[in-house]
Design an enzyme around this catalytic site. Structure first.
Site, PDB file in Angstrom:
ATOM      1  N   ALA A  28       0.753  -1.049  -0.024  1.00 36.01           N
ATOM      2  CA  ALA A  28       0.124  -0.142  -0.108  1.00 36.01           C
ATOM      3  C   ALA A  28       0.826   1.341  -0.089  1.00 36.01           C
ATOM      4  O   ALA A  28       0.455   2.221  -0.715  1.00 36.01           O
ATOM      5  CB  ALA A  28      -0.954   0.054   1.234  1.00 36.01           C
ATOM      6  N   THR A  32       0.197   5.525  -1.670  1.00 35.15           N
ATOM      7  CA  THR A  32      -0.300   6.449  -1.002  1.00 35.15           C
ATOM      8  C   THR A  32       0.135   7.924  -1.327  1.00 35.15           C
ATOM      9  O   THR A  32      -0.588   8.641  -1.232  1.00 35.15           O
ATOM     10  CB  THR A  32       0.147   6.308   0.711  1.00 35.15           C
ATOM     11  OG1 THR A  32       1.576   6.107   0.661  1.00 35.15           O
ATOM     12  CG2 THR A  32      -0.400   5.074   1.609  1.00 35.15           C
ATOM     13  N   ARG A  40      -3.136  -0.958   6.624  1.00 37.41           N
ATOM     14  CA  ARG A  40      -2.685  -1.481   7.809  1.00 37.41           C
ATOM     15  C   ARG A  40      -1.712  -0.604   8.320  1.00 37.41           C
ATOM     16  O   ARG A  40      -1.431  -0.909   9.711  1.00 37.41           O
ATOM     17  CB  ARG A  40      -1.887  -2.895   7.401  1.00 37.41           C
ATOM     18  CG  ARG A  40      -3.250  -3.919   6.995  1.00 37.41           C
ATOM     19  CD  ARG A  40      -2.278  -5.169   6.472  1.00 37.41           C
ATOM     20  NE  ARG A  40      -3.364  -6.103   6.198  1.00 37.41           N
ATOM     21  CZ  ARG A  40      -3.850  -6.314   5.115  1.00 37.41           C
ATOM     22  NH1 ARG A  40      -3.477  -5.503   3.991  1.00 37.41           N
ATOM     23  NH2 ARG A  40      -4.657  -7.427   4.808  1.00 37.41           N
ATOM     24  N   HIS A 128      -3.283  -9.604  -5.201  1.00 39.72           N
ATOM     25  CA  HIS A 128      -4.543  -9.241  -4.413  1.00 39.72           C
ATOM     26  C   HIS A 128      -5.803  -8.960  -5.325  1.00 39.72           C
ATOM     27  O   HIS A 128      -7.035  -8.330  -4.821  1.00 39.72           O
ATOM     28  CB  HIS A 128      -4.353  -8.551  -3.288  1.00 39.72           C
ATOM     29  CG  HIS A 128      -3.528  -8.928  -2.124  1.00 39.72           C
ATOM     30  ND1 HIS A 128      -3.327  -8.221  -1.125  1.00 39.72           N
ATOM     31  CD2 HIS A 128      -3.176 -10.296  -2.054  1.00 39.72           C
ATOM     32  CE1 HIS A 128      -2.653  -9.007  -0.171  1.00 39.72           C
ATOM     33  NE2 HIS A 128      -2.325 -10.339  -0.790  1.00 39.72           N
ATOM     34  N   CYS A 139     -23.351 -14.538 -15.342  1.00 36.25           N
ATOM     35  CA  CYS A 139     -22.813 -15.153 -16.520  1.00 36.25           C
ATOM     36  C   CYS A 139     -21.549 -14.711 -16.816  1.00 36.25           C
ATOM     37  O   CYS A 139     -20.750 -15.208 -17.898  1.00 36.25           O
ATOM     38  CB  CYS A 139     -23.698 -14.254 -17.766  1.00 36.25           C
ATOM     39  SG  CYS A 139     -22.991 -12.766 -17.950  1.00 36.25           S
ATOM     40  N   CYS A 157     -25.252  -6.641 -13.979  1.00 35.85           N
ATOM     41  CA  CYS A 157     -25.000  -6.767 -15.410  1.00 35.85           C
ATOM     42  C   CYS A 157     -26.349  -6.476 -16.084  1.00 35.85           C
ATOM     43  O   CYS A 157     -27.512  -6.818 -15.705  1.00 35.85           O
ATOM     44  CB  CYS A 157     -24.859  -8.260 -15.277  1.00 35.85           C
ATOM     45  SG  CYS A 157     -24.756  -9.020 -17.015  1.00 35.85           S
ATOM     46  N   ASN A 220      10.634   0.379   4.041  1.00 38.15           N
ATOM     47  CA  ASN A 220       9.185   0.576   4.605  1.00 38.15           C
ATOM     48  C   ASN A 220       9.288   1.734   5.944  1.00 38.15           C
ATOM     49  O   ASN A 220      10.589   1.824   6.543  1.00 38.15           O
ATOM     50  CB  ASN A 220       8.651  -0.665   5.288  1.00 38.15           C
ATOM     51  CG  ASN A 220       7.371  -0.432   5.427  1.00 38.15           C
ATOM     52  OD1 ASN A 220       6.422   0.020   4.665  1.00 38.15           O
ATOM     53  ND2 ASN A 220       6.659  -0.857   6.540  1.00 38.15           N
ATOM     54  N   ILE A 238       8.930   5.517   0.530  1.00 30.65           N
ATOM     55  CA  ILE A 238       9.442   4.593  -0.622  1.00 30.65           C
ATOM     56  C   ILE A 238       9.721   5.621  -1.758  1.00 30.65           C
ATOM     57  O   ILE A 238      10.669   5.514  -2.692  1.00 30.65           O
ATOM     58  CB  ILE A 238       8.512   3.579  -1.003  1.00 30.65           C
ATOM     59  CG1 ILE A 238       8.847   3.019  -2.305  1.00 30.65           C
ATOM     60  CG2 ILE A 238       7.076   4.081  -1.421  1.00 30.65           C
ATOM     61  CD1 ILE A 238       8.816   1.460  -2.115  1.00 30.65           C
TER      62      ILE A 238
HETATM   63 ZN   LIG Z   1     -24.233 -11.094 -16.280  1.00 28.01          ZN
END
Ligand SMILES: [Zn+2]
Length: 247
Positions: A28, A32, A40, A128, A139, A157, A220, A238
């Site tokens: 993360a 930022t 976190r 992730h 579908c 949808c 970090n 960073i």
């Molecule tokens: Zn659909």
């Protein structure tokens, strides 16, 4: 930045120049500076702020909450997580340039914001998930992020009426096996792994790092459980570090 930290940045420059296969593993903290939320972090983390919702962010981002309270889930997702206007920042652009120059071979990210791809990185593994991949639960049709961002309530949808699920990993869900395997392959292949902007407390970290035997650099602004294992630990933001290592 103090002198010791500057020396460490120089050391990292040297390590990058010597590396045969360098991989960046980011969290993360990389995003930022683009205005996105760090989940976190003790200092700025979303979890450590008061919430106007009925549950904590950690509870709201579980499959159970998504199933049982879809309206609130999507309101939270749109308001707090999805930020399509946020631009890539200097770290995203530096990593993309480093890939083109052959200095970095792969970016593995815990962020689902798609900012590495938007900055031009090509070999990106979103362990992730990615907010740009949204799938109809009915579908299986794919939808762009705007289909979730620009509608009120629960996005559905237009073809089958199914709920459009954002392509992010929720808490308690197992990462996509193909992505996890690809990440492990890249890490095992590398001789220099730079973990940046991540607390390394996410559940995927042990699987990715525990058998890694190459050089490990951690950037970090807070300590991580892997600091004692690292060859170099740079406790700084960073973007400050990248400003000193690239170009
Ligand atoms: Zn659909």
């Amino acid at each position: 930045m103090d002198e010791i930290t500057q020396d460490k940045c120089r050391e990292l420059r040297g390590m990058l120049a010597q590396a045969g296969y360098a991989v960046f593993f980011g969290g993360a903290g990389v995003s930022t500076d683009s205005g996105l939320v760090d989940f976190r972090s003790q200092k700025r983390g979303l979890y450590n702020r008061p919430s106007e919702y009925s549950a904590s962010p950690e509870e709201m981002l579980t499959p159970k909450f998504y199933e049982e309270n879809p309206e609130e889930f999507f309101d939270f997702y749109r308001t707090k997580l999805l930020n399509l206007a946020a631009p890539p920042n200097s770290v995203h652009y530096a990593l993309a340039e480093m890939e083109r120059a052959g200095v970095i071979k792969c970016v593995i990210t815990q962020n689902a914001d798609n900012l590495h791809q938007r900055a031009g990185s090509e070999n990106v593994i979103d362990i992730h998930g990615n907010v740009y991949i949204n799938t109809c639960e009915g579908c299986g049709r794919r939808f762009p992020p705007e289909a979730v961002a620009d509608c009120p309530g629960v996005p559905r949808c237009g073809v089958c009426g199914g709920v459009i699920r954002p392509g992010i990993l929720l808490f308690g869900e197992v990462p996509d096996m193909k992505l996890a395997m690809a990440a492990i392959r890249e890490i095992n292949r590398s001789d220099l792994l730079i973990a940046g902007g991540t607390s390394l407390k996410v559940s995927s970290a042990p699987r990715l790092l525990d058998r890694y035997r190459g050089k490990l650099v951690i950037i970090n602004d807070e300590p991580t459980p892997y600091d004692s294992r690292a060859d170099l630990v740079i406790n700084a933001g960073i973007s400050e570090v990248f400003a000193r290592i690239w170009p």
